[in-house]
Design a protein around this motif. Structure first.
Motif, PDB file in Angstrom:
ATOM      1  N   UNK A 158       0.829  -1.204   0.000  1.00 60.19           N
ATOM      2  CA  UNK A 158       0.000   0.000   0.000  1.00 60.19           C
ATOM      3  C   UNK A 158       0.863   1.253   0.000  1.00 60.19           C
ATOM      4  N   UNK A 159       1.894   1.284   0.834  1.00 59.79           N
ATOM      5  CA  UNK A 159       2.778   2.443   0.922  1.00 59.79           C
ATOM      6  C   UNK A 159       3.432   2.734  -0.425  1.00 59.79           C
ATOM      7  N   UNK A 160       4.051   1.721  -1.024  1.00 61.74           N
ATOM      8  CA  UNK A 160       4.736   1.937  -2.296  1.00 61.74           C
ATOM      9  C   UNK A 160       3.742   2.193  -3.425  1.00 61.74           C
ATOM     10  N   UNK A 161       2.573   1.599  -3.335  1.00 59.20           N
ATOM     11  CA  UNK A 161       1.538   1.875  -4.334  1.00 59.20           C
ATOM     12  C   UNK A 161       1.100   3.324  -4.317  1.00 59.20           C
ATOM     13  N   UNK A 162       0.930   3.887  -3.128  1.00 60.57           N
ATOM     14  CA  UNK A 162       0.540   5.300  -3.011  1.00 60.57           C
ATOM     15  C   UNK A 162       1.655   6.191  -3.535  1.00 60.57           C
ATOM     16  N   UNK A 163       2.906   5.902  -3.173  1.00 51.69           N
ATOM     17  CA  UNK A 163       4.039   6.695  -3.660  1.00 51.69           C
ATOM     18  C   UNK A 163       4.113   6.624  -5.186  1.00 51.69           C
ATOM     19  N   UNK A 164       4.006   5.419  -5.731  1.00 49.16           N
ATOM     20  CA  UNK A 164       4.063   5.223  -7.180  1.00 49.16           C
ATOM     21  C   UNK A 164       2.928   5.977  -7.868  1.00 49.16           C
TER      22      UNK A 164
END
Length: 124
Positions: free
Chosen positions: A9-15
């Motif tokens: 979720x964290x990296x998905x939001x950043x991406x």
């Protein structure tokens, strides 16, 4: 489990935040939107698998139908009461929400068990 889900979720939001607003000529919407909806669609089954054991989440799910049933009645009741009392308030929506939740909780506590008992007796 949970740590992996939060990392994705964290990296998905950043991406997602760093994607350009590119819109292909063949699509009526941006590529960013396509990725969002595809990701959301893929995530739903995993969210259900993760949340099925959470007691308060199940209770909220059980509360949703009574909320649906009671909201129009609560809106009519509160609106009529405020009109009858000539009361003006900026909190009509909040009052309606509280009455709706209260009626829904009462329904879950006092009516639903009898309905479930009746349903189970018909199966036996």
């Amino acid at each position: 489990g949970y740590g992996l889900l939060m990392t994705i979720l964290f990296f998905g939001v950043i991406f997602y935040q760093n994607l350009d607003n590119y819109q292909p000529e063949t699509l009526p919407f941006m590529l960013k939107e396509v990725i969002f909806y595809l990701g959301f669609s893929v995530a739903i089954p995993f969210v259900f698998l993760y949340s099925k054991g959470i007691k308060w989440d199940n209770y909220l799910g059980e509360l949703s139908y009574p909320l649906y049933i009671w909201h129009i009645f609560a809106q009519t009741l509160v609106g009529s009461s405020l009109s009858f009392l000539n009361a003006e308030t900026n909190y009509g929506g909040e009052i309606i929400a509280l009455v709706t939740v209260g009626l829904s909780l009462l329904m879950i506590r006092f009516i639903v068990p009898y309905i479930e008992q009746y349903r189970q007796s018909r199966l036996a």
